[in-house]
Scaffold this active site. Structure first.
Site, PDB file in Angstrom:
ATOM      1  N   ASP A  70       0.845  -1.197   0.000  1.00  0.00           N
ATOM      2  CA  ASP A  70       0.000   0.000   0.000  1.00  0.00           C
ATOM      3  C   ASP A  70       0.881   1.249   0.000  1.00  0.00           C
ATOM      4  O   ASP A  70       0.747   2.114  -0.857  1.00  0.00           O
ATOM      5  CB  ASP A  70      -0.920  -0.004   1.231  1.00  0.00           C
ATOM      6  N   GLU A 114       1.414  -6.439  -5.269  1.00  0.00           N
ATOM      7  CA  GLU A 114       1.179  -5.594  -6.442  1.00  0.00           C
ATOM      8  C   GLU A 114       2.448  -4.881  -6.914  1.00  0.00           C
ATOM      9  O   GLU A 114       2.819  -4.957  -8.081  1.00  0.00           O
ATOM     10  CB  GLU A 114       0.075  -4.566  -6.130  1.00  0.00           C
TER      11      GLU A 114
HETATM   12  O1  TRH Z   1       4.265  -6.146   0.725  1.00  0.00           O
HETATM   13  P1  TRH Z   1       3.196  -6.635  -0.173  1.00  0.00           P
HETATM   14  O2  TRH Z   1       2.653  -7.941   0.124  1.00  0.00           O
HETATM   15  O3  TRH Z   1       2.096  -5.585  -0.190  1.00  0.00           O
HETATM   16  C1  TRH Z   1       0.736  -5.607  -0.476  1.00  0.00           C
HETATM   17  C2  TRH Z   1      -0.060  -5.418   0.771  1.00  0.00           C
HETATM   18  O4  TRH Z   1      -0.130  -6.633   1.447  1.00  0.00           O
HETATM   19  C3  TRH Z   1      -1.406  -4.890   0.441  1.00  0.00           C
HETATM   20  O5  TRH Z   1      -2.265  -4.850   1.533  1.00  0.00           O
HETATM   21  C4  TRH Z   1      -2.022  -5.622  -0.687  1.00  0.00           C
HETATM   22  O6  TRH Z   1      -3.090  -4.859  -1.059  1.00  0.00           O
HETATM   23  C5  TRH Z   1      -1.057  -5.710  -1.837  1.00  0.00           C
HETATM   24  O7  TRH Z   1       0.165  -6.310  -1.421  1.00  0.00           O
HETATM   25  C6  TRH Z   1      -1.620  -6.462  -2.989  1.00  0.00           C
HETATM   26  O8  TRH Z   1       3.777  -6.701  -1.684  1.00  0.00           O
HETATM   27  P2  TRH Z   1       4.122  -5.578  -2.763  1.00  0.00           P
HETATM   28  O9  TRH Z   1       2.881  -4.972  -3.292  1.00  0.00           O
HETATM   29  O10 TRH Z   1       5.027  -6.184  -3.716  1.00  0.00           O
HETATM   30  O11 TRH Z   1       4.915  -4.455  -1.985  1.00  0.00           O
HETATM   31  C7  TRH Z   1       6.209  -4.616  -1.520  1.00  0.00           C
HETATM   32  C8  TRH Z   1       6.949  -3.292  -1.553  1.00  0.00           C
HETATM   33  O12 TRH Z   1       8.177  -3.417  -0.864  1.00  0.00           O
HETATM   34  C9  TRH Z   1       7.288  -2.841  -2.964  1.00  0.00           C
HETATM   35  O13 TRH Z   1       7.158  -1.429  -3.055  1.00  0.00           O
HETATM   36  C10 TRH Z   1       8.734  -3.239  -3.124  1.00  0.00           C
HETATM   37  C11 TRH Z   1       9.232  -3.001  -1.730  1.00  0.00           C
HETATM   38  N1  TRH Z   1      10.454  -3.697  -1.352  1.00  0.00           N
HETATM   39  C12 TRH Z   1      11.561  -2.949  -1.062  1.00  0.00           C
HETATM   40  O14 TRH Z   1      11.531  -1.716  -1.181  1.00  0.00           O
HETATM   41  N2  TRH Z   1      12.679  -3.585  -0.638  1.00  0.00           N
HETATM   42  C13 TRH Z   1      12.778  -4.940  -0.545  1.00  0.00           C
HETATM   43  O15 TRH Z   1      13.851  -5.460  -0.158  1.00  0.00           O
HETATM   44  C14 TRH Z   1      11.623  -5.708  -0.867  1.00  0.00           C
HETATM   45  C15 TRH Z   1      11.677  -7.207  -0.783  1.00  0.00           C
HETATM   46  C16 TRH Z   1      10.478  -5.056  -1.270  1.00  0.00           C
END
Ligand code: TRH
Length: 391
Positions: free
Chosen positions: A21, A284
């Site tokens: 999010d 996402e």
């Molecule tokens: O963390 P997520 O599972 O996030 C979400 C939320 O759960 C949300 O509620 C739901 O609606 C959505 O998923 C579908 O996965 P996501 O979306 O990939 O987000 C992870 C973020 O973290 C992304 O911006 C990348 C970042 N990230 C880093 O900046 N550094 C890292 O080392 C990693 C592994 C990720």
């Protein structure tokens, strides 16, 4: 919208869980400010999650400036706002309820702000019919519009910074850049020379099953796992049951090395995706970044009640991987969606073997997919164009 003055925009983000999010909102906020000169205020209710992807965030600050964006800690729904405190464009992310006092003040503005609900990403067809639909407020003279990200030109497209493709190209054409980046993360030369996988998934992913297959691989594999991800499988592999796996920990068995990485800031996460041969991503934002990386990827979709997410997964696979049964089958297995297969009967050796054999073709197809997505423009620009048409 106001003439001859910087457009202002308020983006409201409620962190439901994890990092997606705030990950999406932070990316959007930065891009609107940096590329479109918009004065952005990001209202976010969870500064701790925010800090994980953006280390500059201070936890005890009500208002702070980061990368040109005003970040406000959104602590409650109370508060009275005056019309002159209201932004020209107001975005609620994922239908989060913005404070009633803010909405009341929006109705007092002349002209009224453009009000958008930025929805979650899905590849399902129905999105095209709902994108930009309007919803009049039941009492106030305000209209809210639904804005859907998506994979076709009848949706809002995907978030994409204007310099990302150039940065990626520069990184990919300079082997020293990857060596330096991976070296900073602690990888040895042997690990850099192996097949590199990044692994970001939800706790229920069958990670141990794939670890078991990768150990028996004919060629070396390095799996890079951010701290806090796949906790049980990583602990077991490292032989540290009950302890928390920390960045820098590494263990090898058979052909497989598992290395724990720190959770890196967002721009470095892109580099990680560019540097790996295959990326396991989730949710996402990481899912979208993997597509811009143009490297083969496997998606772990955010789980929903009654397996609703399986419909979304299949809709995406149909668009992205219709020609690759290996991608479809492994993705379904990874997400617990393989028809009629009890988890313990899934033949992971066969699924991985098929995927590995197809890898060169999948790489080319993923590159074609990346270029196809570029044709839809970027979400921020599409959103501002739409805001212009309804202001
Ligand atoms: O963390 P997520 O599972 O996030 C979400 C939320 O759960 C949300 O509620 C739901 O609606 C959505 O998923 C579908 O996965 P996501 O979306 O990939 O987000 C992870 C973020 O973290 C992304 O911006 C990348 C970042 N990230 C880093 O900046 N550094 C890292 O080392 C990693 C592994 C990720």
């Amino acid at each position: 919208m106001k003439q001859n003055q910087t457009t202002s925009l308020a983006l409201f983000c409620k962190v439901v869980d994890n990092y997606g999010d705030i990950g999406i909102c932070w990316r959007l906020a930065r891009q609107l400010e940096q590329e479109h000169g918009i004065a952005v205020t990001l209202w976010v209710d969870d500064l701790l999650s925010f800090q994980r992807i953006c280390p500059q965030v201070e936890l005890d600050c009500l208002t702070q400036q980061i990368a040109g964006v005003t970040v406000r800690h959104w602590r409650d729904q109370d508060g009275v706002f005056a019309a002159n405190q209201i932004a020209d464009i107001v975005i609620e992310f994922f239908a989060c309820d913005i404070p009633p006092g803010y909405i009341a003040a929006m109705a007092e503005c002349t002209p009224r702000p453009v009000w958008l609900n930025l929805e979650g990403l899905t590849a399902e067809q129905w999105v095209e019919g709902c994108h930009t639909l309007s919803s009049p407020h039941p009492r106030l003279p305000l209209t809210k519009y639904f804005f859907f990200p998506g994979f076709t030109n009848k949706t809002g497209g995907l978030l994409l910074e204007s310099s990302l493709q150039q940065q990626r190209q520069a990184f990919l054409s300079d082997p020293a850049a990857a060596t330096q980046f991976l070296g900073q993360l602690g990888l040895t030369q042997a690990e850099m020379d192996s097949l590199k996988l990044s692994l970001f998934c939800y706790p229920q992913a069958p990670v141990s099953e794939l670890f078991a297959v990768w150990q028996r691989s004919a060629t070396p594999i390095t799996c890079l796992v951010p701290e806090g991800v796949a906790v049980d499988a990583v602990q077991e592999f490292l032989g540290i049951s009950g302890q928390i796996a920390k960045a820098g920990m590494v263990a090898s068995r058979g052909a497989l090395s598992v290395r724990v990485l720190p959770f890196v800031p967002q721009p470095d996460y892109d580099k990680l995706l560019w540097a790996c041969d295959l990326n396991f991503v989730r949710g996402e934002d990481s899912f979208v970044r993997a597509q811009w990386a143009g490297k083969p990827f496997i998606w772990h979709i955010y789980p929903q009640d009654e397996n609703l997410h399986h419909v979304k997964l299949k809709a995406f696979l149909q668009r992205y991987a219709a020609d690759f049964d290996s991608v479809i089958q492994l993705s379904l297995g990874w997400n617990g969606a393989l028809n009629g297969s009890a988890e313990e009967t899934i033949d992971w050796v066969a699924l991985w073997g098929a995927l590995s054999a197809d890898m060169p073709k999948i790489s080319s197809a993923t590159e074609v997919w990346r270029r196809h997505l570029l044709e839809n423009g970027d979400l921020s620009s599409n959103l501002l164009k739409f805001a212009d048409t309804v202001s």
